[in-house]
Write a protein that holds these residues in place. Structure first.
Motif, PDB file in Angstrom:
ATOM      1  N   LYS A 219      48.202  37.606  42.252  1.00 31.60           N
ATOM      2  CA  LYS A 219      49.383  37.496  43.087  1.00 31.60           C
ATOM      3  C   LYS A 219      49.776  38.846  43.697  1.00 31.60           C
ATOM      4  O   LYS A 219      50.414  38.905  44.737  1.00 31.60           O
ATOM      5  CB  LYS A 219      50.519  36.929  42.222  1.00 31.60           C
ATOM      6  N   THR A 244      43.671  34.001  40.088  1.00 33.04           N
ATOM      7  CA  THR A 244      44.502  33.554  38.971  1.00 33.04           C
ATOM      8  C   THR A 244      45.103  32.195  39.331  1.00 33.04           C
ATOM      9  O   THR A 244      45.014  31.745  40.475  1.00 33.04           O
ATOM     10  CB  THR A 244      45.652  34.538  38.694  1.00 33.04           C
ATOM     11  N   ILE A 259      40.196  31.259  37.430  1.00 31.96           N
ATOM     12  CA  ILE A 259      39.612  31.760  36.196  1.00 31.96           C
ATOM     13  C   ILE A 259      40.688  31.803  35.129  1.00 31.96           C
ATOM     14  O   ILE A 259      41.804  32.267  35.374  1.00 31.96           O
ATOM     15  CB  ILE A 259      38.991  33.151  36.438  1.00 31.96           C
ATOM     16  N   THR A 262      42.904  27.211  32.171  1.00 24.41           N
ATOM     17  CA  THR A 262      42.788  25.922  32.837  1.00 24.41           C
ATOM     18  C   THR A 262      41.826  25.985  34.018  1.00 24.41           C
ATOM     19  O   THR A 262      41.825  25.127  34.876  1.00 24.41           O
ATOM     20  CB  THR A 262      44.166  25.397  33.281  1.00 24.41           C
ATOM     21  N   SER A 277      48.149  40.571  36.534  1.00 23.03           N
ATOM     22  CA  SER A 277      48.936  41.153  35.440  1.00 23.03           C
ATOM     23  C   SER A 277      48.173  41.117  34.120  1.00 23.03           C
ATOM     24  O   SER A 277      48.261  42.025  33.310  1.00 23.03           O
ATOM     25  CB  SER A 277      50.273  40.423  35.307  1.00 23.03           C
ATOM     26  N   GLN A 281      46.551  33.566  29.376  1.00 18.05           N
ATOM     27  CA  GLN A 281      45.815  32.414  29.929  1.00 18.05           C
ATOM     28  C   GLN A 281      44.751  32.882  30.909  1.00 18.05           C
ATOM     29  O   GLN A 281      43.775  32.182  31.144  1.00 18.05           O
ATOM     30  CB  GLN A 281      46.761  31.447  30.644  1.00 18.05           C
ATOM     31  N   ASN A 296      45.880  47.880  39.364  1.00 20.59           N
ATOM     32  CA  ASN A 296      47.235  47.325  39.299  1.00 20.59           C
ATOM     33  C   ASN A 296      48.213  48.464  39.464  1.00 20.59           C
ATOM     34  O   ASN A 296      47.983  49.573  38.972  1.00 20.59           O
ATOM     35  CB  ASN A 296      47.446  46.631  37.948  1.00 20.59           C
ATOM     36  N   ALA A 315      46.608  48.192  45.367  1.00 13.50           N
ATOM     37  CA  ALA A 315      45.335  47.569  45.743  1.00 13.50           C
ATOM     38  C   ALA A 315      45.159  47.572  47.260  1.00 13.50           C
ATOM     39  O   ALA A 315      44.041  47.686  47.767  1.00 13.50           O
ATOM     40  CB  ALA A 315      45.266  46.144  45.210  1.00 13.50           C
TER      41      ALA A 315
HETATM   42  C1  FAD Z   1      49.419  26.172  30.241  1.00 11.27           C
HETATM   43  C2  FAD Z   1      49.136  27.325  31.157  1.00 11.27           C
HETATM   44  C3  FAD Z   1      47.850  27.482  31.644  1.00 11.27           C
HETATM   45  C4  FAD Z   1      47.546  28.554  32.489  1.00 11.27           C
HETATM   46  N1  FAD Z   1      46.260  28.702  32.929  1.00 11.27           N
HETATM   47  C5  FAD Z   1      45.956  29.782  33.675  1.00 11.27           C
HETATM   48  C6  FAD Z   1      44.610  30.004  34.112  1.00 11.27           C
HETATM   49  O1  FAD Z   1      43.689  29.232  33.855  1.00 11.27           O
HETATM   50  N2  FAD Z   1      44.356  31.124  34.839  1.00 11.27           N
HETATM   51  C7  FAD Z   1      45.326  32.021  35.168  1.00 11.27           C
HETATM   52  O2  FAD Z   1      45.007  33.011  35.823  1.00 11.27           O
HETATM   53  N3  FAD Z   1      46.596  31.822  34.798  1.00 11.27           N
HETATM   54  C8  FAD Z   1      46.935  30.719  34.069  1.00 11.27           C
HETATM   55  N4  FAD Z   1      48.231  30.534  33.713  1.00 11.27           N
HETATM   56  C9  FAD Z   1      49.272  31.400  34.326  1.00 11.27           C
HETATM   57  C10 FAD Z   1      49.413  32.744  33.646  1.00 11.27           C
HETATM   58  O3  FAD Z   1      50.300  32.613  32.547  1.00 11.27           O
HETATM   59  C11 FAD Z   1      49.993  33.773  34.628  1.00 11.27           C
HETATM   60  O4  FAD Z   1      51.197  33.295  35.137  1.00 11.27           O
HETATM   61  C12 FAD Z   1      49.052  34.107  35.794  1.00 11.27           C
HETATM   62  O5  FAD Z   1      47.760  34.427  35.316  1.00 11.27           O
HETATM   63  C13 FAD Z   1      49.609  35.281  36.556  1.00 11.27           C
HETATM   64  O6  FAD Z   1      48.878  35.465  37.724  1.00 11.27           O
HETATM   65  P1  FAD Z   1      48.821  36.872  38.448  1.00 11.27           P
HETATM   66  O7  FAD Z   1      48.334  37.913  37.509  1.00 11.27           O
HETATM   67  O8  FAD Z   1      48.060  36.660  39.695  1.00 11.27           O
HETATM   68  O9  FAD Z   1      50.323  37.121  38.893  1.00 11.27           O
HETATM   69  P2  FAD Z   1      51.454  38.026  38.303  1.00 11.27           P
HETATM   70  O10 FAD Z   1      51.635  37.805  36.856  1.00 11.27           O
HETATM   71  O11 FAD Z   1      52.601  37.852  39.209  1.00 11.27           O
HETATM   72  O12 FAD Z   1      50.896  39.508  38.437  1.00 11.27           O
HETATM   73  C14 FAD Z   1      50.744  40.208  39.624  1.00 11.27           C
HETATM   74  C15 FAD Z   1      50.333  41.622  39.254  1.00 11.27           C
HETATM   75  O13 FAD Z   1      50.001  42.341  40.424  1.00 11.27           O
HETATM   76  C16 FAD Z   1      50.523  43.645  40.348  1.00 11.27           C
HETATM   77  N5  FAD Z   1      50.711  44.110  41.727  1.00 11.27           N
HETATM   78  C17 FAD Z   1      51.675  43.755  42.604  1.00 11.27           C
HETATM   79  N6  FAD Z   1      51.479  44.338  43.799  1.00 11.27           N
HETATM   80  C18 FAD Z   1      50.358  45.084  43.668  1.00 11.27           C
HETATM   81  C19 FAD Z   1      49.643  45.934  44.552  1.00 11.27           C
HETATM   82  N7  FAD Z   1      50.021  46.101  45.819  1.00 11.27           N
HETATM   83  N8  FAD Z   1      48.552  46.557  44.066  1.00 11.27           N
HETATM   84  C20 FAD Z   1      48.146  46.383  42.801  1.00 11.27           C
HETATM   85  N9  FAD Z   1      48.784  45.595  41.923  1.00 11.27           N
HETATM   86  C21 FAD Z   1      49.869  44.946  42.359  1.00 11.27           C
HETATM   87  C22 FAD Z   1      51.783  43.519  39.557  1.00 11.27           C
HETATM   88  O14 FAD Z   1      52.070  44.756  38.912  1.00 11.27           O
HETATM   89  C23 FAD Z   1      51.430  42.418  38.559  1.00 11.27           C
HETATM   90  O15 FAD Z   1      50.902  42.979  37.353  1.00 11.27           O
HETATM   91  C24 FAD Z   1      48.556  29.480  32.872  1.00 11.27           C
HETATM   92  C25 FAD Z   1      49.848  29.310  32.382  1.00 11.27           C
HETATM   93  C26 FAD Z   1      50.148  28.257  31.541  1.00 11.27           C
HETATM   94  C27 FAD Z   1      51.534  28.128  31.027  1.00 11.27           C
END
Ligand code: FAD
Ligand code: FAD
Lengths: 340, 271
Positions: A219, A244, A259, A262, A277, A281, A296, A315
């Motif tokens: 994200k 993600t 990845i 789920t 992040s 999961q 990050n 990034a």
């Molecule tokens: C039952 C269940 C199953 C799930 N299954 C999965 C699954 O299979 N796969 C999965 O991925 N997730 C799964 N999740 C979701 C998981 O818990 C997280 O919410 C998800 O992985 C977060 O995605 P993210 O890291 O893309 O986003 P975020 O958690 O929002 O992280 C974004 C990161 O990007 C960084 N960032 C922001 N801007 C920049 C920038 N310009 N440059 C560099 N870094 C930056 C931030 O510091 C932050 O660390 C599941 C959740 C549940 C409850």
């Protein structure tokens, strides 16, 4: 009922080829069986699959139970379930593991219902409490970086499905020997309610699980347009593209690129985690990759805990530079990048 | 055709907040929603009804508030909904859940025989995917999991063709009705609810049953008592150490990555 003995692994084969997760489970099952001082058995069903029994022994089993029948040529819940139940009721294992694949989960759910026992889903850690002979099967609990250990105290066998690519297979050892036990199954094709008409392999879509390099974005990439940088880098490297769950939910990628718990579990040589992040999961789906490179902007992001190399930075700034440098490096060396 | 869709109320894990002290989910922060996969299950039923005619019932086991997701299902196109709710159901694992739901399905089928049961592939909270196949076993009907298309329903021969997702592709299956399907999200897009559905949903009161409304129930198989699995302990996995941080400005950092990549050059030209 608690006299059940032995650790069993359901060995999934498709068209005579054993699934990787089954070999991994033989490795994990071996450890449990040694701790409990009982044999490890592989359970093999299919049509003309007897010759695979030897392989199962090479990968750690002491015993292989084989059920062969033309009715078992293709996986179908109703026939496979009957074969597995027949064996489990006759030989009474105490622990029974299955790969968490579509077919593994399917057969395990049906078998657990018939045997009226517990089934822990999508396990990522396995251990055993020797004194009580209790399987400790742990899985990520929803939300938060937390794991739950699920126990099945009063029912046997204790069953669990286990995520592919989280356990380690043993080295294939052709010196190993074991016992093969054959059982026959009394089902006729006429009694089957389900027919498999056709199996279509999607060959155009290379599975992420086979990629040597994966560039995965989170994200933190901000929006779909910026996510293009992930595609661009992956394109240059001939790598797979991952995301993600949040990225998939946002519609930047289709679900088959997800990845994690789920989505897919992957173990490439190089895994880029960019703007991710590092929620548990997500980590369970990629943390066994050989080299993990994380970018990050938050120095406290949990992804750095599993990364081999970390960059604290933006990034959106680093990626364009990386892409440019990569193009130059390969141009200078005259290196041709052939895409896989 | 009588189609019954099983629907579960789940916390919206997208909005949910994590309690930073305990590292667990703060359930109060999460709005309860219709399990997203079950919305696709209801939509699948709606498409089948459009093509083959019939009626759609939905069934949920949960707390009294779960009437909300039944209303939501009516909005998507269900004709009626049943909620089984009772303290005796609380704490159920998948074995006890499939038991309770199959007893409710028995009663529903007495009122009107069931041709097809549709579940979601999994619920986003418990996330096991075991309830659907469990129900199918208990009712002794064929289960087809991971369904991505229902391609052909023949009401006369009572057979149905289904595409099922497998590792690296799909298989085309033909099976007998009644059967139970569990559907993937990619099976359809949820259509916008037509206004009459919205109006109906707003006024709709589901049929509510307690354990005593179901027949032949062995109470020892319900809820916590009927659940072989228990959560032993919750723990935070040990924090991994992490590796080497690459210093310098973005240029330097990119250069260090290039070096790592060049050390693994053989990877770029596989195949
Ligand atoms: C039952 C269940 C199953 C799930 N299954 C999965 C699954 O299979 N796969 C999965 O991925 N997730 C799964 N999740 C979701 C998981 O818990 C997280 O919410 C998800 O992985 C977060 O995605 P993210 O890291 O893309 O986003 P975020 O958690 O929002 O992280 C974004 C990161 O990007 C960084 N960032 C922001 N801007 C920049 C920038 N310009 N440059 C560099 N870094 C930056 C931030 O510091 C932050 O660390 C599941 C959740 C549940 C409850
Ligand atoms: C952290 C945690 C871990 C757990 N681990 C396990 C475990 O390993 N093994 C185990 O047996 N139980 C486990 N449980 C219990 C399990 O979550 C509950 O039994 C739950 O009621 C049903 O399982 P599910 O959410 O996994 O549903 P799934 O099997 O994933 O749901 C699939 C489909 O079944 C239908 N369905 C499921 N529940 C209902 C319902 N209440 N009403 C109507 N339809 C429904 C829906 O169509 C749904 O899409 C766990 C619970 C928690 C909190």
């Amino acid at each position: 009922m608690l006299d059940n003995r032995g650790v069993w692994v359901y060995v999934e084969q498709n068209e005579g080829v054993i699934e990787g997760v089954s070999l991994e489970l033989l490795g994990a099952g071996r450890k449990l069986a040694d701790k409990l001082e009982v044999p490890l058995a592989g359970i093999l069903l299919g049509d003309n699959v007897r010759e695979l029994a030897e392989e199962i022994i090479f990968y750690g089993a002491d015993e292989v139970y084989v059920v062969e029948s033309p009715v078992l040529k293709q996986y179908r819940t109703e026939s496979y379930m009957k074969g597995v139940i027949l064996l489990a009721e006759k030989y009474k294992p105490e622990i029974f593991l299955y790969g968490a694949t579509p077919n593994g989960k399917d057969v395990a759910s049906a078998v657990a219902t018939d045997l009226s026992t517990g089934l822990t889903a999508d396990t990522t850690m396995l251990d055993v409490e020797v004194e009580k002979r209790l399987l400790e099967a742990s899985r990520p609990a929803f939300g938060g970086n937390i794991m739950a250990t699920i126990l099945c105290k009063k029912h046997r066998p204790q069953m669990a499905t286990v995520r592919p690519k989280v356990m380690k297979a043993l080295e294939r050892d052709t010196a190993r020997t074991g016992r093969v036990i054959e059982e026959s199954l009394e089902i006729r094709e006429e009694d089957m309610r389900t027919k498999v008409l056709e199996i279509v392999k999607d060959v155009t879509k290379k599975s992420l699980a086979d990629a040597h390099i994966i560039v995965c974005g989170g994200k933190g990439m901000g929006d779909e347009r910026n996510f293009g940088l992930i595609h661009e880098l992956a394109g240059l490297l001939g790598a797979g593209v991952g995301g993600t769950r949040d990225v998939v939910e946002a519609g930047w990628l289709s679900h088959d690129h997800q990845i994690g718990q789920t989505g897919e579990t992957v173990t490439p040589k190089i895994y880029f985690a960019i703007g991710i992040s590092g929620a548990i999961q997500h980590l369970v789906g990629m943390k066994n990759s050989e080299i993990i490179i994380a970018i990050n902007k938050d120095p406290n992001a949990p992804i750095f805990g599993v990364s081999t190399y970390g960059i604290v930075g933006d990034a959106l700034e680093v990626l364009p530079i990386l892409i440019k440098q990569f193009k130059e490096a390969f141009h200078e060396k005259g290196g041709e990048v052939t895409h896989a | 055709m009588h189609i019954v869709v099983c629907v579960k109320q789940v916390p919206d894990t997208k909005i949910i907040k994590i309690n930073p002290k305990t590292n667990t989910l703060d359930r109060r922060s999460a709005p309860a929603i219709l399990n997203p996969y079950d919305a696709h299950a209801v939509q699948t039923a709606v498409s089948i009804k459009e093509a083959a005619g019939g009626e759609i019932s939905v069934l949920s086991m949960g707390p009294p508030q779960a009437v909300d997701i039944i209303k939501k299902s009516v909005e998507i196109g269900a004709d009626r909904g049943y909620l089984i709710t009772d303290r005796a159901f609380a704490g159920a694992d998948t074995l006890a859940t499939s038991y309770a739901l199959s007893k409710a399905l028995d009663r529903i089928s007495k009122e009107k025989p069931i041709d097809l049961i549709i579940c979601g592939k999994h619920a986003i909270d418990g996330d096991t995917g075991q309830v659907g196949p469990g129900i199918a076993r208990r009712l002794d009907i064929p289960p087809v999991t991971n369904v991505i298309e229902v391609s052909d329903i023949n009401k006369d021969t009572r057979r149905v063709k289904i595409k099922r997702k497998i590792i690296n592709g799909y298989e085309l299956i033909e099976t007998e009705m009644p059967c139970l399907l569990t559907v993937e999200k990619e099976i359809n897009d949820i259509a916008y609810s037509p206004l009459p559905n919205m109006i109906k949903a707003a006024r709709y009161t589901p049929i509510i049953w307690a354990v005593s409304d179901l027949e032949d129930v062995d109470r020892t198989q319900l809820g916590l008592k009927g659940s072989p699995t228990i959560v032993g302990k919750m723990f935070t996995p040990p924090k991994p150490e992490g590796g080497h941080m690459l210093d310098g400005n973005a240029d330097d950092q990119a250069k260090q990555i290039i070096d790592i990549l060049l050390q693994n050059k053989e990877l770029f030209s596989v195949n």
